[in-house]
Design a protein around this motif. Structure first.
Motif, PDB file in Angstrom:
ATOM      1  N   LEU A 173      -7.224  -2.510   1.342  1.00  0.00           N
ATOM      2  CA  LEU A 173      -7.309  -1.075   0.803  1.00  0.00           C
ATOM      3  C   LEU A 173      -6.138  -0.540  -0.341  1.00  0.00           C
ATOM      4  O   LEU A 173      -6.752  -0.170  -1.282  1.00  0.00           O
ATOM      5  CB  LEU A 173      -7.157  -0.032   1.913  1.00  0.00           C
ATOM      6  N   LEU A 174      -4.868  -1.133   0.099  1.00  0.00           N
ATOM      7  CA  LEU A 174      -3.828  -0.995  -0.746  1.00  0.00           C
ATOM      8  C   LEU A 174      -4.014  -1.624  -2.055  1.00  0.00           C
ATOM      9  O   LEU A 174      -4.024  -0.950  -3.152  1.00  0.00           O
ATOM     10  CB  LEU A 174      -2.608  -1.355  -0.071  1.00  0.00           C
ATOM     11  N   ARG A 175      -4.573  -2.819  -1.832  1.00  0.00           N
ATOM     12  CA  ARG A 175      -4.603  -3.629  -3.146  1.00  0.00           C
ATOM     13  C   ARG A 175      -5.803  -3.062  -4.213  1.00  0.00           C
ATOM     14  O   ARG A 175      -5.746  -2.808  -5.316  1.00  0.00           O
ATOM     15  CB  ARG A 175      -4.942  -4.952  -2.798  1.00  0.00           C
ATOM     16  N   ASP A 176      -6.930  -2.804  -3.495  1.00  0.00           N
ATOM     17  CA  ASP A 176      -8.082  -2.490  -4.282  1.00  0.00           C
ATOM     18  C   ASP A 176      -8.364  -1.176  -4.673  1.00  0.00           C
ATOM     19  O   ASP A 176      -8.686  -0.785  -5.707  1.00  0.00           O
ATOM     20  CB  ASP A 176      -9.269  -2.860  -3.449  1.00  0.00           C
ATOM     21  N   ARG A 177      -7.629   0.030  -4.003  1.00  0.00           N
ATOM     22  CA  ARG A 177      -7.889   1.401  -4.311  1.00  0.00           C
ATOM     23  C   ARG A 177      -6.418   2.157  -4.515  1.00  0.00           C
ATOM     24  O   ARG A 177      -6.373   2.874  -5.326  1.00  0.00           O
ATOM     25  CB  ARG A 177      -8.780   2.052  -2.916  1.00  0.00           C
ATOM     26  N   VAL A 178      -5.540   1.878  -3.595  1.00  0.00           N
ATOM     27  CA  VAL A 178      -4.425   2.683  -3.741  1.00  0.00           C
ATOM     28  C   VAL A 178      -3.411   2.314  -4.924  1.00  0.00           C
ATOM     29  O   VAL A 178      -2.983   3.023  -5.489  1.00  0.00           O
ATOM     30  CB  VAL A 178      -3.538   2.675  -2.419  1.00  0.00           C
ATOM     31  N   VAL A 179      -2.917   0.923  -4.782  1.00  0.00           N
ATOM     32  CA  VAL A 179      -2.069   0.568  -6.027  1.00  0.00           C
ATOM     33  C   VAL A 179      -2.559   0.836  -7.470  1.00  0.00           C
ATOM     34  O   VAL A 179      -1.691   1.158  -8.197  1.00  0.00           O
ATOM     35  CB  VAL A 179      -1.978  -0.989  -5.745  1.00  0.00           C
ATOM     36  N   PRO A 180      -3.965   0.672  -7.791  1.00  0.00           N
ATOM     37  CA  PRO A 180      -4.394   1.142  -8.870  1.00  0.00           C
ATOM     38  C   PRO A 180      -4.336   2.487  -9.426  1.00  0.00           C
ATOM     39  O   PRO A 180      -4.297   2.759 -10.699  1.00  0.00           O
ATOM     40  CB  PRO A 180      -5.934   0.714  -8.797  1.00  0.00           C
ATOM     41  N   ALA A 181      -4.293   3.044  -8.528  1.00  0.00           N
ATOM     42  CA  ALA A 181      -3.906   4.660  -8.669  1.00  0.00           C
ATOM     43  C   ALA A 181      -2.453   5.099  -8.996  1.00  0.00           C
ATOM     44  O   ALA A 181      -2.160   6.315  -9.213  1.00  0.00           O
ATOM     45  CB  ALA A 181      -4.561   5.625  -7.699  1.00  0.00           C
ATOM     46  N   ALA A 182      -1.384   4.193  -8.697  1.00  0.00           N
ATOM     47  CA  ALA A 182      -0.023   4.450  -8.645  1.00  0.00           C
ATOM     48  C   ALA A 182       0.380   4.376 -10.129  1.00  0.00           C
ATOM     49  O   ALA A 182      -0.121   3.413 -10.847  1.00  0.00           O
ATOM     50  CB  ALA A 182       0.628   3.551  -7.496  1.00  0.00           C
ATOM     51  N   ASP A 183       1.573   4.947 -10.315  1.00  0.00           N
ATOM     52  CA  ASP A 183       2.340   4.817 -11.288  1.00  0.00           C
ATOM     53  C   ASP A 183       3.554   3.837 -11.139  1.00  0.00           C
ATOM     54  O   ASP A 183       3.906   3.056 -12.043  1.00  0.00           O
ATOM     55  CB  ASP A 183       3.060   6.202 -12.070  1.00  0.00           C
ATOM     56  N   ILE A 184       4.182   4.097  -9.993  1.00  0.00           N
ATOM     57  CA  ILE A 184       5.224   3.015  -9.563  1.00  0.00           C
ATOM     58  C   ILE A 184       4.866   2.531  -8.085  1.00  0.00           C
ATOM     59  O   ILE A 184       4.432   3.135  -7.299  1.00  0.00           O
ATOM     60  CB  ILE A 184       6.409   3.915  -9.435  1.00  0.00           C
ATOM     61  N   ILE A 185       5.200   1.046  -8.137  1.00  0.00           N
ATOM     62  CA  ILE A 185       4.733   0.706  -6.692  1.00  0.00           C
ATOM     63  C   ILE A 185       6.184  -0.285  -6.605  1.00  0.00           C
ATOM     64  O   ILE A 185       6.872  -0.714  -7.326  1.00  0.00           O
ATOM     65  CB  ILE A 185       3.781  -0.390  -6.445  1.00  0.00           C
ATOM     66  N   THR A 186       6.460  -0.179  -4.924  1.00  0.00           N
ATOM     67  CA  THR A 186       7.766  -1.042  -4.726  1.00  0.00           C
ATOM     68  C   THR A 186       7.540  -1.927  -3.642  1.00  0.00           C
ATOM     69  O   THR A 186       7.847  -1.857  -2.418  1.00  0.00           O
ATOM     70  CB  THR A 186       8.667   0.375  -4.182  1.00  0.00           C
ATOM     71  N   PRO A 187       6.804  -2.811  -3.787  1.00  0.00           N
ATOM     72  CA  PRO A 187       6.482  -4.102  -2.881  1.00  0.00           C
ATOM     73  C   PRO A 187       7.660  -4.975  -2.545  1.00  0.00           C
ATOM     74  O   PRO A 187       8.445  -4.955  -3.525  1.00  0.00           O
ATOM     75  CB  PRO A 187       5.297  -4.716  -3.371  1.00  0.00           C
ATOM     76  N   ASN A 188       7.763  -5.621  -1.511  1.00  0.00           N
ATOM     77  CA  ASN A 188       8.770  -6.755  -1.294  1.00  0.00           C
ATOM     78  C   ASN A 188       7.952  -7.952  -2.103  1.00  0.00           C
ATOM     79  O   ASN A 188       6.774  -7.760  -2.410  1.00  0.00           O
ATOM     80  CB  ASN A 188       9.299  -7.005   0.001  1.00  0.00           C
ATOM     81  N   GLN A 189       8.813  -9.148  -2.212  1.00  0.00           N
ATOM     82  CA  GLN A 189       8.193 -10.283  -2.586  1.00  0.00           C
ATOM     83  C   GLN A 189       7.100 -10.444  -2.010  1.00  0.00           C
ATOM     84  O   GLN A 189       6.027 -11.188  -2.703  1.00  0.00           O
ATOM     85  CB  GLN A 189       9.187 -11.336  -2.877  1.00  0.00           C
ATOM     86  N   PHE A 190       6.864 -10.639  -0.754  1.00  0.00           N
ATOM     87  CA  PHE A 190       5.805 -10.957   0.089  1.00  0.00           C
ATOM     88  C   PHE A 190       4.551 -10.033  -0.210  1.00  0.00           C
ATOM     89  O   PHE A 190       3.418 -10.629  -0.416  1.00  0.00           O
ATOM     90  CB  PHE A 190       6.251 -10.985   1.632  1.00  0.00           C
ATOM     91  N   GLU A 191       4.692  -8.776  -0.451  1.00  0.00           N
ATOM     92  CA  GLU A 191       3.554  -7.789  -0.445  1.00  0.00           C
ATOM     93  C   GLU A 191       3.249  -7.936  -2.001  1.00  0.00           C
ATOM     94  O   GLU A 191       1.863  -7.841  -2.275  1.00  0.00           O
ATOM     95  CB  GLU A 191       4.148  -6.604  -0.152  1.00  0.00           C
ATOM     96  N   LEU A 192       4.020  -8.293  -2.872  1.00  0.00           N
ATOM     97  CA  LEU A 192       3.735  -8.619  -4.239  1.00  0.00           C
ATOM     98  C   LEU A 192       2.748  -9.629  -4.477  1.00  0.00           C
ATOM     99  O   LEU A 192       1.775  -9.854  -5.124  1.00  0.00           O
ATOM    100  CB  LEU A 192       4.739  -8.877  -5.355  1.00  0.00           C
ATOM    101  N   GLY A 193       3.066 -10.862  -3.775  1.00  0.00           N
ATOM    102  CA  GLY A 193       2.025 -12.026  -3.400  1.00  0.00           C
ATOM    103  C   GLY A 193       0.703 -11.623  -2.919  1.00  0.00           C
ATOM    104  O   GLY A 193      -0.381 -12.004  -3.586  1.00  0.00           O
ATOM    105  N   PHE A 194       0.495 -10.792  -2.047  1.00  0.00           N
ATOM    106  CA  PHE A 194      -0.635 -10.338  -1.504  1.00  0.00           C
ATOM    107  C   PHE A 194      -1.431  -9.595  -2.429  1.00  0.00           C
ATOM    108  O   PHE A 194      -2.513  -9.553  -2.781  1.00  0.00           O
ATOM    109  CB  PHE A 194      -0.665  -9.495  -0.033  1.00  0.00           C
ATOM    110  N   LEU A 195      -0.850  -8.581  -3.010  1.00  0.00           N
ATOM    111  CA  LEU A 195      -1.505  -7.676  -4.093  1.00  0.00           C
ATOM    112  C   LEU A 195      -1.986  -8.288  -5.283  1.00  0.00           C
ATOM    113  O   LEU A 195      -3.139  -8.230  -5.812  1.00  0.00           O
ATOM    114  CB  LEU A 195      -0.297  -6.485  -4.608  1.00  0.00           C
ATOM    115  N   THR A 196      -1.543  -9.568  -5.586  1.00  0.00           N
ATOM    116  CA  THR A 196      -1.754 -10.244  -7.008  1.00  0.00           C
ATOM    117  C   THR A 196      -2.275 -11.594  -6.652  1.00  0.00           C
ATOM    118  O   THR A 196      -2.704 -12.268  -7.569  1.00  0.00           O
ATOM    119  CB  THR A 196      -0.586 -10.568  -7.703  1.00  0.00           C
ATOM    120  N   GLU A 197      -2.440 -11.875  -5.062  1.00  0.00           N
ATOM    121  CA  GLU A 197      -3.140 -13.107  -4.739  1.00  0.00           C
ATOM    122  C   GLU A 197      -2.320 -14.535  -5.592  1.00  0.00           C
ATOM    123  O   GLU A 197      -3.004 -15.104  -5.929  1.00  0.00           O
ATOM    124  CB  GLU A 197      -4.571 -13.083  -5.254  1.00  0.00           C
ATOM    125  N   THR A 198      -0.982 -14.181  -5.620  1.00  0.00           N
ATOM    126  CA  THR A 198      -0.169 -15.230  -5.947  1.00  0.00           C
ATOM    127  C   THR A 198       1.015 -15.388  -5.101  1.00  0.00           C
ATOM    128  O   THR A 198       1.028 -14.992  -4.018  1.00  0.00           O
ATOM    129  CB  THR A 198       0.310 -14.610  -7.469  1.00  0.00           C
TER     130      THR A 198
END
Length: 283
Positions: A129-154
């Motif tokens: 839900l965060l990756r597909d709907r919430v993050v695209p609506a944000a201007d600033i995001i503050t993920p940790n390195q692990f969360e950044l990997g999930f959000l970008t599938e990297t």
């Protein structure tokens, strides 16, 4: 500056709004906290009491704020841990309504889902839900390195791959990405970093790693960085101030031997950060 902060709250300790509100107030920000839970303590203890506040009730509180005519004055909508899927709809609707009332307002999302040591600790539907709907609506995001990997599938690891992952995240919507808990393989032993990436460049800061689990420190980090950056538009300055404040908070907490953040005791670190760490532009 006015921030509408939609997050959890606890009576004992400091996470969610109970971590974010006081540091923001101490730097002169007016905060309107809207609670998504009202627990006795954070869930890391394994036992807690108090209600999860339903999406309709959260929406009702926000509607009451809107009825006071405040939305045109809101500079930032801030959100953190989302305990249930329904809260995302409330947050996204609020973001749209605030931005309609004030097109200069921004949305800052801390996409809380887990960390490298523990893995994901939220309900399985939340990261998607965060990756597909919430993050695209944000201007600033503050993920940790692990969360950044999930959000970008990297799998961000070194500076180059972490920058590339941040750019992938930015391509989905947010213009600014603050990556916390960056652990590059080639960093000096006993250190940890934060990386800010914007349209204007990228900056990294390194501090000693304080060996403790500090529930709520990410909430303080997201709040302070967002407020400083919204106020000045200077990501390097916001990174320097936030890093200084949070490091001193963690150092005092570690020295105290207490499990909970020494949030009030560290208030001078927010109001007058020492700026003791060098911020380096890496792009």
């Amino acid at each position: 500056m006015k921030i509408l902060s939609i997050q959890s709250a606890v009576a004992y300790g400091h996470v969610g709004n109970s971590a974010a509100v006081f540091p923001l107030q101490r730097i002169g920000v007016e905060v309107m906290p809207v609670y998504t839970v009202n627990f006795s303590n954070h869930t890391g203890y394994g036992a807690w009491r108090g209600p999860l506040i339903g999406p309709d009730d959260v929406r009702d509180v926000i509607a009451g704020i809107e009825e006071r005519g405040v939305f045109p004055q809101v500079d930032v909508i801030l959100s953190g841990y989302q305990g249930g899927e329904g809260i995302a709809d409330v947050i996204l609707d609020t973001v749209a309504r605030v931005k309609q009332a004030n097109p200069e307002a921004i949305y800052a999302c801390d996409p809380v889902m887990g960390n490298a040591k523990s893995g994901c600790f939220v309900a399985p539907a939340i990261p998607v839900l965060l990756r597909d709907r919430v993050v695209p609506a944000a201007d600033i995001i503050t993920p940790n390195q692990f969360e950044l990997g999930f959000l970008t599938e990297t799998d961000p690891a070194d500076l180059e791959t972490t920058l590339a992952s941040a750019d992938l995240a930015r391509a989905t919507g947010p213009s600014t990405v603050l990556v916390t808990s960056v652990e590059r393989p080639d960093r000096p032993e006993g250190t940890i970093e934060m990386l800010a990436v914007t349209d204007d460049g990228a900056w990294i800061v390194q501090t000693p790693h304080i060996p403790m689990k500090a529930n709520g420190s990410g909430d303080v980090t997201a709040a302070l960085f967002t407020a400083h950056y919204r106020r000045t538009g200077d990501a390097a300055d916001a990174l320097a101030r936030t890093t200084s404040s949070v490091y001193d908070l963690l150092e005092r907490t570690h020295a105290s031997g207490e499990r909970e953040l020494q949030l009030v005791e560290s208030q001078e670190a927010y109001a007058n950060p020492r700026l003791q760490f060098e911020v380096t532009q890496v792009r």
